[in-house]
Design an enzyme around this catalytic site. Sequence first.
Site, PDB file in Angstrom:
ATOM      1  N   GLY A  46      38.575  37.825  40.807  1.00  0.00           N
ATOM      2  CA  GLY A  46      37.057  38.339  41.360  1.00  0.00           C
ATOM      3  C   GLY A  46      35.898  37.503  40.936  1.00  0.00           C
ATOM      4  O   GLY A  46      36.184  36.178  39.617  1.00  0.00           O
ATOM      5  N   CYS A  78      43.286  36.324  36.295  1.00  0.00           N
ATOM      6  CA  CYS A  78      41.749  35.409  36.634  1.00  0.00           C
ATOM      7  C   CYS A  78      40.668  36.273  35.410  1.00  0.00           C
ATOM      8  O   CYS A  78      40.390  36.195  34.913  1.00  0.00           O
ATOM      9  CB  CYS A  78      41.938  35.312  37.643  1.00  0.00           C
ATOM     10  SG  CYS A  78      40.508  33.824  38.452  1.00  0.00           S
ATOM     11  N   ARG A 137      38.514  29.323  40.157  1.00  0.00           N
ATOM     12  CA  ARG A 137      37.691  29.396  38.804  1.00  0.00           C
ATOM     13  C   ARG A 137      37.838  30.219  37.943  1.00  0.00           C
ATOM     14  O   ARG A 137      37.238  31.041  37.863  1.00  0.00           O
ATOM     15  CB  ARG A 137      35.779  29.887  40.005  1.00  0.00           C
ATOM     16  CG  ARG A 137      35.568  29.037  40.759  1.00  0.00           C
ATOM     17  CD  ARG A 137      34.116  30.072  41.786  1.00  0.00           C
ATOM     18  NE  ARG A 137      33.757  30.522  40.132  1.00  0.00           N
ATOM     19  CZ  ARG A 137      32.824  31.827  40.615  1.00  0.00           C
ATOM     20  NH1 ARG A 137      32.740  32.702  41.363  1.00  0.00           N
ATOM     21  NH2 ARG A 137      32.051  31.994  39.177  1.00  0.00           N
ATOM     22  N   HIS A 177      46.118  34.188  40.233  1.00  0.00           N
ATOM     23  CA  HIS A 177      47.001  34.742  41.318  1.00  0.00           C
ATOM     24  C   HIS A 177      48.059  35.063  41.412  1.00  0.00           C
ATOM     25  O   HIS A 177      47.856  34.507  43.090  1.00  0.00           O
ATOM     26  CB  HIS A 177      45.429  34.738  42.358  1.00  0.00           C
ATOM     27  CG  HIS A 177      44.154  34.707  41.183  1.00  0.00           C
ATOM     28  ND1 HIS A 177      43.211  35.753  41.954  1.00  0.00           N
ATOM     29  CD2 HIS A 177      43.420  33.443  40.931  1.00  0.00           C
ATOM     30  CE1 HIS A 177      42.075  35.170  41.819  1.00  0.00           C
ATOM     31  NE2 HIS A 177      41.805  34.517  41.106  1.00  0.00           N
ATOM     32  N   GLU A 179      49.511  37.780  43.128  1.00  0.00           N
ATOM     33  CA  GLU A 179      48.812  38.386  44.264  1.00  0.00           C
ATOM     34  C   GLU A 179      48.488  37.524  45.711  1.00  0.00           C
ATOM     35  O   GLU A 179      48.734  38.162  46.602  1.00  0.00           O
ATOM     36  CB  GLU A 179      47.572  40.063  44.270  1.00  0.00           C
ATOM     37  CG  GLU A 179      46.557  39.110  44.278  1.00  0.00           C
ATOM     38  CD  GLU A 179      45.356  38.533  42.556  1.00  0.00           C
ATOM     39  OE1 GLU A 179      44.831  38.110  42.826  1.00  0.00           O
ATOM     40  OE2 GLU A 179      46.566  38.127  41.780  1.00  0.00           O
TER      41      GLU A 179
END
Length: 198
Positions: A46, A78, A137, A177, A179
């Site tokens: 996030g 992340c 990012r 990520h 997920e």
Amino acid sequence: MNIGVLALQGDVREHLSALAESDVLARPVRRPEELADVDGLVIPGGESTAISNLAVSFGLLDPVRKRIADGMPVYGSCAGMIMLAASVLDGRPDQESFQGIDMTVRRNAFGRQVDSFEAPVEIEDIEGGPFRAVFIRAPWVEEIGRDVRVLGRVAEGDTAGRIVAVRQGNLLATAFHPELTGDLRVHRYFVEMVRQAL
């Protein structure tokens, strides 16, 4: 076995789903009393500054730090990697972290949102070939302490060799990520870490 997902901001639903598919009871954690009921914790991807600010606002910063110090397994992806780092480069001056892993990470090291990419990453300890790692990012690890094991590096391209997966004791972090891919191997690896800790 209960594994919580820090549900302040980010890929909460995706981690809850991946954990449920890994045959554990997964629940969102927003308050200290919910944290007290879990055996392990996932810190999702996030926005690390938002997660940091909300962790302070919701009274979770010190309780998470204490659970980490007491040996609770934690996995960060992340932004979660940034939240687990002892030191953060290119963060805001007031940005807090849970300071679990003896490493220095650089925020947005691979570039902005438009620079997001996928790359194969081999993860030590996890069989089945390379991961299709999604970097959005993403941070990378600049330095590690002597108790930190490097589990994965970027294998190709301009950023080849950059550290993107680490483990220190009961703490696991990836810059990418899992997920978002449907590949459950990292989550199952973390579930096994929690099982062994119990």
